[in-house]
Design a protein around this motif. Structure first.
Motif, PDB file in Angstrom:
ATOM      1  N   PRO A   1       0.820  -1.213   0.000  1.00 22.91           N
ATOM      2  CA  PRO A   1       0.000   0.000   0.000  1.00 22.91           C
ATOM      3  C   PRO A   1       0.854   1.264   0.000  1.00 22.91           C
ATOM      4  O   PRO A   1       1.856   1.363   0.708  1.00 22.91           O
TER       5      PRO A   1
ATOM      6  N   ILE B   1      -5.548   5.126  -0.754  1.00 16.44           N
ATOM      7  CA  ILE B   1      -4.593   4.044  -0.503  1.00 16.44           C
ATOM      8  C   ILE B   1      -4.619   3.107  -1.706  1.00 16.44           C
ATOM      9  O   ILE B   1      -5.666   2.529  -2.035  1.00 16.44           O
ATOM     10  N   ASN B   2      -3.480   2.992  -2.376  1.00 20.69           N
ATOM     11  CA  ASN B   2      -3.334   2.114  -3.535  1.00 20.69           C
ATOM     12  C   ASN B   2      -2.440   0.928  -3.187  1.00 20.69           C
ATOM     13  O   ASN B   2      -1.559   1.036  -2.329  1.00 20.69           O
ATOM     14  N   TRP B   3      -2.640  -0.172  -3.880  1.00 24.02           N
ATOM     15  CA  TRP B   3      -1.677  -1.269  -3.871  1.00 24.02           C
ATOM     16  C   TRP B   3      -1.861  -2.079  -5.141  1.00 24.02           C
ATOM     17  O   TRP B   3      -2.857  -1.938  -5.854  1.00 24.02           O
TER      18      TRP B   3
ATOM     19  N   LEU C   1      -9.586  -3.208   3.232  1.00 24.17           N
ATOM     20  CA  LEU C   1      -8.912  -2.155   3.979  1.00 24.17           C
ATOM     21  C   LEU C   1      -9.712  -1.871   5.237  1.00 24.17           C
ATOM     22  O   LEU C   1     -10.915  -1.597   5.165  1.00 24.17           O
TER      23      LEU C   1
ATOM     24  N   SER D   1     -11.851  -3.683  -1.957  1.00 25.46           N
ATOM     25  CA  SER D   1     -11.329  -3.109  -3.193  1.00 25.46           C
ATOM     26  C   SER D   1     -11.954  -3.761  -4.418  1.00 25.46           C
ATOM     27  O   SER D   1     -12.474  -4.891  -4.358  1.00 25.46           O
TER      28      SER D   1
ATOM     29  N   VAL E   1      -4.330  -3.565   5.426  1.00 30.37           N
ATOM     30  CA  VAL E   1      -4.768  -4.058   4.122  1.00 30.37           C
ATOM     31  C   VAL E   1      -4.525  -5.558   4.089  1.00 30.37           C
ATOM     32  O   VAL E   1      -3.434  -6.028   4.422  1.00 30.37           O
TER      33      VAL E   1
ATOM     34  N   SER F   1       4.129   4.078   2.298  1.00 28.79           N
ATOM     35  CA  SER F   1       2.981   3.453   2.962  1.00 28.79           C
ATOM     36  C   SER F   1       2.515   4.266   4.164  1.00 28.79           C
ATOM     37  O   SER F   1       1.410   4.041   4.669  1.00 28.79           O
TER      38      SER F   1
END
Length: 630
Positions: free
Chosen positions: A44, A56-58, A68, A92, A145, A283
């Motif tokens: 993340p 928040i991306n991953w 999340l 997500s 996450v 992160s």
């Protein structure tokens, strides 16, 4: 800095291993990327920071949804916010990223000394992006996450209110230019030919020395030049660790993130440092990035492309867009993440896209201004430059965009930066708004407008003209002065330099920095040969007040084993630390150029690195309306 700091932890995260050997590039029979694995390909990382929101991306290799969970930990007063339902949970919706697939050339690339394809991950990229709204300003949140049974724990703190803060820390650098080859590559380490050593210092080791045998050499301006003792990989790790220890609120990366945005292994390496096995700073600290020339470059997949086919440049830019999420320009969504604004308490950060200007220019072929000689004092309305990108034209890029994605040229993601363009109008509007709100304003873009480096001379200079000069970005100087910009952060020349710009002569100006010392080249001033055959610095940029290459001579001594050692000085990898604190009359900004100094033993093995500060710490004073007063 943040009121509470939680330490990010990784549990059962499957990531590729690295090794350190001497490479060469070639094509061999195709390797195969590894099979897709559960968990995180990219851990993340934080985007689009605000007082009431965080994204928040991953990235995962399997296309399964992740979750999340986010819980408030402490508000501005250090106490846990009240409320019964503290934890919020999100699921997500992964989106497959075809643009991140490896090319055939990437799958067949060989680097001598590395096992074929050992740096490759799976050829699967699924992006997860969750924007969490309804957050409270100045509040620390813990989050977890979960992806395919693997978990990552992190935290972040939302931006404070503009009237409720004490101190903030922002750290900036540029030109990380990550790639697998950087695991063992040592770059050029230029030495000033005007001010090389302190009084009484020994000289650098020469040809055939242990240093030369250990790290190698190159040639600059006809001179034997040693290479730096840290590989790009080690330099990046040590620089990032030093930054993490400083616990910043925001990280600025002013372009050239990977060694070619169109080169997927470069992005794999980038995230190993920011959200992977080598570090997790992104992160816990929002990442604010700019497009550089390498964000339009595809490396072994076609470079900048050709006039007949600009799709390599188009793919490169849009791979950057796929990774990075910003607030963008809502009136011109086609430009995606090219330029954007972030407000963090009393600070406004404007990120501009300096990668293309109009009319197009190219050295010796297309020039918008008259050819001239001398330094920048010889520039006037008749010879002002307009472009930073001599490798392609706006029309050829737009045609490549249509070829790659369809639509019309009006859909192209490439903005221009000149007066009369959409980006210019947006920038002036944001500057006006930030000044009306009493903000301290910082601007970042890649191509340094004020530089004595190799890109410091414009394309229409009679000698030493440059095809990717940042001089055209000086067109913004009157706006920056009018609206009281405090500092401009750039890179591109891969040196550490500070200029002070006060073109309107009112005694109040802005600081302009080149911070291109993340982990790639370590270049000094630009030289050209004088009539007597000697190499002399051009020093086109008359606003320059300090640079590490010109003003920080090296000190060499011989250790107890008879081995020459650098004990201080010189050009090193590092970053700019910006500390803003509230005062009784407004605020004060301290700008500290930090370098990461390598300490070596008598066999030139790395013992440790030390955080050191160049002797050019500057401060700026602001009134309560965010205006520079000294």
């Amino acid at each position: 800095m943040r009121p509470t700091r939680l330490i990010a932890a990784v549990a059962s995260v499957a990531l590729a291993s690295t090794c350190f050997v001497t490479p060469a590039v070639a094509e061999t029979p195709a390797a195969t990327a590894r099979a897709a694995q559960p968990g995180f390909r990219v851990l993340p990382y934080l985007q689009k920071p605000a007082g009431d929101s965080m994204t928040i991306n991953w990235i995962s290799e399997l296309g399964t949804p992740g979750t999340l969970a986010i819980t408030p930990q402490a508000g501005p007063d250090g106490k846990k916010p009240p409320g019964k339902k503290q934890t919020r949970t999100f699921t997500s919706e992964p989106v497959y990223q075809e643009i991140m697939e490896y090319s055939d050339r990437e799958l067949t690339q060989a680097i001598a000394g590395l096992e074929q394809g050992s740096w490759l991950l799976a050829n699967e990229n699924h992006k997860h992006s969750i924007q969490v709204d309804q957050l409270k300003p100045g509040t620390t949140y813990a989050y977890t996450v979960t992806q395919d049974g693997r978990t990552f724990d992190g935290d972040f703190t939302t931006a404070p209110k503009s009237n409720d803060w004490d101190e903030l820390r922002i750290i900036a650098f540029s030109d990380s230019e990550t790639e697998p080859y950087g695991r063992i590559e040592h770059r050029e380490w230029e030495l000033s030919q005007v001010n090389p050593y302190t009084e009484g210092s020994d000289a650098r080791p020469g040809q055939g020395s242990l240093w030369h045998q250990t790290f190698g050499s190159t040639a600059r301006y006809g001179q034997f030049t040693l290479k730096y003792p840290l590989s790009q990989d080690i330099a990046m790790r040590e620089n990032m660790a030093t930054i993490a220890n400083a616990d910043p609120d925001l990280i600025l990366v002013a372009g050239d993130l990977a060694q070619g945005s169109g080169y997927q292994p470069g992005w794999d390496e980038f995230f190993r440092y920011f959200a992977g096995e080598h570090g997790t700073l992104a992160s816990t600290t929002p990442l604010i990035t700019a497009l550089g020339n390498w964000e339009t470059y595809a490396a072994l997949n076609g470079g900048y492309g050709t006039d007949a086919d600009r799709t390599p440049a188009v793919i490169s830019r849009n791979r950057y867009h796929a990774y990075m999420d910003t607030w963008g320009d809502p009136k011109n969504p086609q430009f995606k993440d090219s330029y954007h604004r972030v407000d963090h308490g009393p600070v406004t950060i404007l990120t501009l896209d300096s990668t293309n200007g109009i009319p197009d220019e190219r050295v010796g072929q297309m020039l918008s201004g008259e050819v001239f000689s001398g330094n920048d004092l010889a520039m006037g309305p008749e010879n002002i430059t307009t472009d930073t990108q001599g490798e392609f034209t706006e029309d050829s890029y737009d045609a490549g965009f249509v070829e790659q994605f369809g639509g019309t040229t009006a859909d192209s993601d490439l903005p221009n930066f000149n007066p009369g363009t959409e980006q210019w109008a947006w920038a002036e509007k944001q500057l006006r708004d930030a000044r009306a709100k009493g903000q301290v304003v910082i601007v970042q873009f890649h191509h340094a407008a004020y530089s004595n480096g190799v890109h410091g001379t414009p394309p229409n200079r009679a000698t030493s003209a440059d095809n990717q000069s940042g001089v055209a970005m000086r067109v913004y100087t009157p706006l920056f002065e009018k609206y009281g910009v405090a500092a401009v952060i750039s890179g591109h020349d891969e040196m550490f330099e500070r200029s002070f710009v006060d073109d309107d002569g009112d005694g109040v100006g802005f600081m302009s920095y080149d911070v291109g010392v993340a982990s790639d080249g370590l270049r000094g001033e630009q030289y050209e040969r004088a009539a007597d055959g000697t190499w002399q610095p051009i020093r086109f940029n008359t606003r320059s007040e300090w640079s590490a290459s010109a003003d920080v001579p090296e000190t060499w001594t011989t250790d107890a084993n008879g081995v020459p050692q650098l004990t201080d000085g010189g050009l090193h990898y590092g970053h700019l630390q910006m500390d803003l604190r509230k005062t009784a009359t407004g605020s004060e900004l301290t700008l500290t150029p930090v370098y990461v100094f390598p300490v070596l033993d008598s066999e030139y093995d790395l013992v440790r690195t030390e955080r050191r500060v160049y002797d050019d710490v500057t401060t700026m004073q602001f009134d309560k309306k965010g205006r520079v007063i000294g």
